[in-house]
Design an enzyme around this catalytic site. Structure first.
Site, short mmCIF file in Angstrom:
data_model
loop_
_atom_site.label_atom_id
_atom_site.label_comp_id
_atom_site.label_asym_id
_atom_site.label_seq_id
_atom_site.Cartn_x
_atom_site.Cartn_y
_atom_site.Cartn_z
N CYS A 130 0.83 -1.22 0.00
CA CYS A 130 0.00 0.00 0.00
C CYS A 130 0.86 1.26 0.00
O CYS A 130 0.58 2.22 -0.73
CB CYS A 130 -0.93 0.01 1.21
SG CYS A 130 -2.26 -1.20 1.12
N HIS A 133 2.36 1.72 -3.44
CA HIS A 133 1.29 2.09 -4.37
C HIS A 133 0.91 3.57 -4.21
O HIS A 133 0.84 4.31 -5.19
CB HIS A 133 0.08 1.18 -4.10
CG HIS A 133 -1.14 1.47 -4.90
ND1 HIS A 133 -1.56 0.68 -5.94
CD2 HIS A 133 -2.04 2.48 -4.82
CE1 HIS A 133 -2.67 1.18 -6.45
NE2 HIS A 133 -2.98 2.28 -5.78
N GLU A 134 0.67 3.99 -2.97
CA GLU A 134 0.22 5.37 -2.74
C GLU A 134 1.34 6.38 -2.94
O GLU A 134 1.10 7.48 -3.45
CB GLU A 134 -0.39 5.50 -1.34
CG GLU A 134 -1.56 4.57 -1.04
CD GLU A 134 -2.73 4.63 -2.02
OE1 GLU A 134 -2.79 5.52 -2.89
OE2 GLU A 134 -3.61 3.75 -1.90
N ILE A 135 2.57 6.05 -2.57
CA ILE A 135 3.68 6.97 -2.81
C ILE A 135 3.96 7.08 -4.31
O ILE A 135 4.27 8.17 -4.80
CB ILE A 135 4.92 6.58 -1.97
CG1 ILE A 135 4.61 6.81 -0.48
CG2 ILE A 135 6.16 7.38 -2.40
CD1 ILE A 135 5.63 6.26 0.49
#
Length: 167
Positions: A130, A133-135
């Site tokens: 996660c 993915h978000e960074i």
């Protein structure tokens, strides 16, 4: 606290690099609360400010087992493990389609909390996925950019078909 409209693929803002947050003030804390509410309503387990059209480096993640959301302001991955794992990923900006990606099994992230203090955290497995993915999203890398061209094109066609069906 409010549920904000989510930017949908292929909106160009999803591929723009987010800017550092700067001062952590009440507006940033309110955005974090709104992101948590928006993420839960989507539903999803991770969201960034760019997902709601705000180009700021702010991430909210809440795994199923977490009692409260994790908030990362200006996060930066400082270390990745050589071991890699595969996991199915998707996006609140591209609902209804997923695909499997390979990422580092463990990461170390430096970030600031809602109080503005510097922090560092190590994560593994789903939380590590996660965070990567978000960074990526904060860096203007939409998750499908990690797929082969063939897989990406197929997934986009599937998403477009779903959008026509829902319209």
């Amino acid at each position: 606290m409010a549920i904000r409209p989510i930017v949908r693929f292929p909106d160009p803002r999803l591929r723009q690099k987010a800017q550092p947050v700067g001062t952590v003030d009440e507006a940033v804390r309110e955005l974090a609360r709104d992101l948590a509410d928006t993420m839960r309503a989507a539903p999803g387990i991770g969201i960034t400010a760019p997902h709601v059209g705000v180009l700021a480096r702010l991430v909210v993640i809440q795994l199923e087992t977490d009692p409260a959301p994790h908030i990362y302001i200006d996060p930066d991955i400082t270390w990745t493990s050589p071991e890699r794992i595969r996991h199915v990923e998707g996006s609140v900006s591209m609902p209804g389609v997923t695909d499997e990606l390979e990422r580092h099994a463990r990461v170390r992230v430096r970030y600031r909390g809602l109080d503005g203090s510097e922090r560092e955290e190590e994560a593994e497995e789903l939380m590590a996925i996660c965070l990567q993915h978000e960074i990526d999203q904060l860096d203007g890398v939409f998750w499908i950019d990690r797929l082969s061209k063939l897989k990406r094109d197929r997934l986009i066609k599937r998403f477009e078909k779903l959008q026509r069906i829902r319209a």
